[in-house]
Scaffold this motif. Structure first.
Motif, mmCIF file in Angstrom:
data_model
loop_
_atom_site.group_PDB
_atom_site.id
_atom_site.type_symbol
_atom_site.label_atom_id
_atom_site.label_comp_id
_atom_site.label_asym_id
_atom_site.label_seq_id
_atom_site.Cartn_x
_atom_site.Cartn_y
_atom_site.Cartn_z
ATOM 1 N N ASP A 116 0.851 -1.000 0.130
ATOM 2 C CA ASP A 116 -0.049 0.622 -0.506
ATOM 3 C C ASP A 116 0.817 1.081 -0.054
ATOM 4 N N ARG A 127 -5.650 0.017 -5.070
ATOM 5 C CA ARG A 127 -5.100 -1.738 -5.630
ATOM 6 C C ARG A 127 -5.810 -1.781 -7.213
ATOM 7 N N GLU A 128 -7.300 -1.382 -7.317
ATOM 8 C CA GLU A 128 -7.729 -1.806 -8.495
ATOM 9 C C GLU A 128 -7.296 -1.288 -9.795
ATOM 10 N N GLU A 131 -3.454 -3.057 -10.372
ATOM 11 C CA GLU A 131 -3.905 -4.268 -10.308
ATOM 12 C C GLU A 131 -4.090 -4.678 -12.322
ATOM 13 N N ASP A 159 -0.093 -7.223 1.584
ATOM 14 C CA ASP A 159 -0.932 -7.968 1.956
ATOM 15 C C ASP A 159 -1.506 -8.680 0.761
ATOM 16 N N ASP A 162 -4.560 -11.623 0.251
ATOM 17 C CA ASP A 162 -6.193 -10.768 -0.092
ATOM 18 C C ASP A 162 -5.937 -9.950 -1.380
ATOM 19 N N PHE A 163 -4.478 -9.345 -1.633
ATOM 20 C CA PHE A 163 -4.159 -8.829 -2.816
ATOM 21 C C PHE A 163 -3.115 -9.256 -3.867
ATOM 22 N N THR A 164 -2.424 -9.413 -3.387
ATOM 23 C CA THR A 164 -0.545 -9.613 -4.040
ATOM 24 C C THR A 164 -1.602 -11.499 -4.506
ATOM 25 N N LEU A 167 -3.695 -11.419 -7.530
ATOM 26 C CA LEU A 167 -2.851 -10.844 -8.887
ATOM 27 C C LEU A 167 -1.852 -11.572 -9.582
#
Length: 448
Positions: A116, A127-128, A131, A159, A162-164, A167
């Motif tokens: 972040d 984040r969106e 990505e 994170d 929930d994110f990486t 992705l």
């Protein structure tokens, strides 16, 4: 019963998963970002030459300025199979076009910041949006025929669940052969198996391999907490097949994982690992010190001046009898040289060794001196007095040793014999024909 008396007696360990592992180099990319370092095209070419001699598989380079592009052309013109020259780009088509414009480059890294602080504070994105930016750039590179390497920046502060990881799943859908680079960007990674995200290098590596079926996993570790090499090895241990490093660990802040340490570990400690040639590492380090301006601490492992230097009495005596006693590997493995130094902790054995070495050099014959030789003990007493009187804070140089040898083993015996003959002449005890003016003094006396 196990007896370990030689280097070959020691057992080697095995990588648990038995995978083939390789090394990519970032000395002229990430390493060149070290504050105060400016590399010329010819210097980059020389680094490339050393990497070729070692056998490093890949090298990455910026492509932004004319100096970068000139260096790449010089490297390509050599026609070497390895190291393969690869590009590097930010996640936008314009950067990727710059890579595409260089003939011969078939792979590029693409920067994908995932923490972040990087997404929000550095890039001002959500984040969106980040990505979408990353996936579009990856798709663009793939559509234009490039192999890809996703630089997952700052993964050890992200994170990941929930994110990486989601992705990376999408990255693999676009390019199943994409190399996923785990970037421990500011050194927060931990090599221990029971540490979960975001810090655990084993956990991250195993998740990529077992849950996301990533074929090519690469670590890129920084040394802010001194764990870059340990984290790189942990990556191999748990399934990574690549490690990205720099020679001498140069780079931003505390630098990167040190190539020479990783090479030595693989070559000397891992079973069946002999594909790299290490005998130019010391030479390479001297080039970096002389030409690039890198100051190498004398106690730096593998290439430091003190790695094969011995001063203390116990250590020196042990190494003189058997180098295996206090040297973990022979100097010639890395192109080094064993050195014995005389200092305040030195004993009679190292002094005898240095005196014999000096006499052999002066007289071109092999000479052995008894450790109780009075002349040797006189030199030892004179040196110890310097340290005891606190008049000396450094080792005795080879030139000084030669001075002591001349004084005690060459000049004194000659002077003594001449004086004795002079006294005999004055007392009338010298035969005719042997007067002092006919005597030819010798340069040295017989050594005990």
């Amino acid at each position: 019963m196990k007896i370990y008396k030689d280097y070959d007696d020691l057992p080697k360990i095995k990588l648990p998963l038995g995978q083939e592992v390789s090394i990519s180099d970032s000395t002229i990319r990430d390493g060149a970002q070290m504050p105060g370092i400016v590399m010329k095209s010819q210097q980059k070419l020389q680094i490339y030459e050393y990497l070729h001699r070692i056998g490093i598989e890949k090298l990455e380079s910026f492509v932004y300025n004319e100096r970068d592009r000139k260096a790449i052309k010089l490297m390509m013109d050599h026609g070497y199979e390895f190291p393969e020259v690869t590009g590097w780009a930010r996640a936008n088509p314009a950067d990727i076009d710059m890579v595409l414009n260089i003939d011969g480059i078939e792979e590029t890294g693409i920067l994908m910041s995932v923490s972040d602080p990087h997404i929000v504070d550095k890039m001002g994105l959500t984040r969106e949006a980040a990505e979408e930016k990353y996936l579009n750039a990856l798709q663009y590179a793939v559509d234009h025929g490039l192999r890809t390497r996703a630089h997952i920046e700052d993964m050890t502060r992200a994170d990941n669940y929930d994110f990486t990881f989601p992705l990376i799943k999408k990255i693999m859908d676009i390019d199943p052969d994409c190399t996923i680079r785990i970037c421990d960007t500011i050194g927060f990674g931990i090599p221990f198996t029971d540490v979960d995200e975001p810090f655990g290098m084993p956990m991250i590596t195993k998740y990529l391999k077992d849950e996301l079926n990533v074929k090519n996993i690469e670590t890129h570790c920084h040394d802010d907490f001194g764990l870059a090499v340990a984290n790189s090895i942990a990556g191999y241990w748990h399934g990574a097949n690549w490690s990205n490093v720099t020679f001498l660990g140069i780079g931003e802040r505390a630098g990167n994982a040190e190539m020479e340490k990783l090479l030595l570990f693989l070559a000397r400690r891992i079973e069946g690992f002999d594909k790299y040639n290490l005998d130019c590492l010391v030479e390479f380090s001297r080039f970096m010190e002389r030409e690039i301006g890198i100051r190498i601490p004398r106690n730096k492992s593998v290439v430091g001046n003190n790695v094969f230097a011995h001063e203390s009495g116990i250590h020196s005596a042990g190494v003189i009898k058997n180098p295996f006693t206090y040297e973990p590997y022979p100097p010639e493995i890395v192109g080094g040289k064993r050195i014995f130094l005389i200092g305040d902790s030195s004993g009679i054995e190292v002094l005898r060794y240095k005196v014999q070495e000096t006499l052999n050099e002066l007289m071109d014959v092999n000479i052995e001196i008894d450790k109780n030789d009075k002349r040797l003990r006189a030199i030892q007493a004179e040196i110890q007095k310097l340290y005891n009187d606190e008049k000396r804070v450094s080792c005795i140089s080879d030139e000084e040793v030669m001075g002591y040898v001349k004084k005690y083993f060459m000049f004194n015996p000659m002077l003594s014999k001449d004086m004795n003959r002079k006294e005999e002449e004055e007392n009338g005890n010298l035969d005719e024909g042997k007067k002092s003016d006919e005597i030819k003094p010798r340069m040295h006396d017989t050594i005990d």
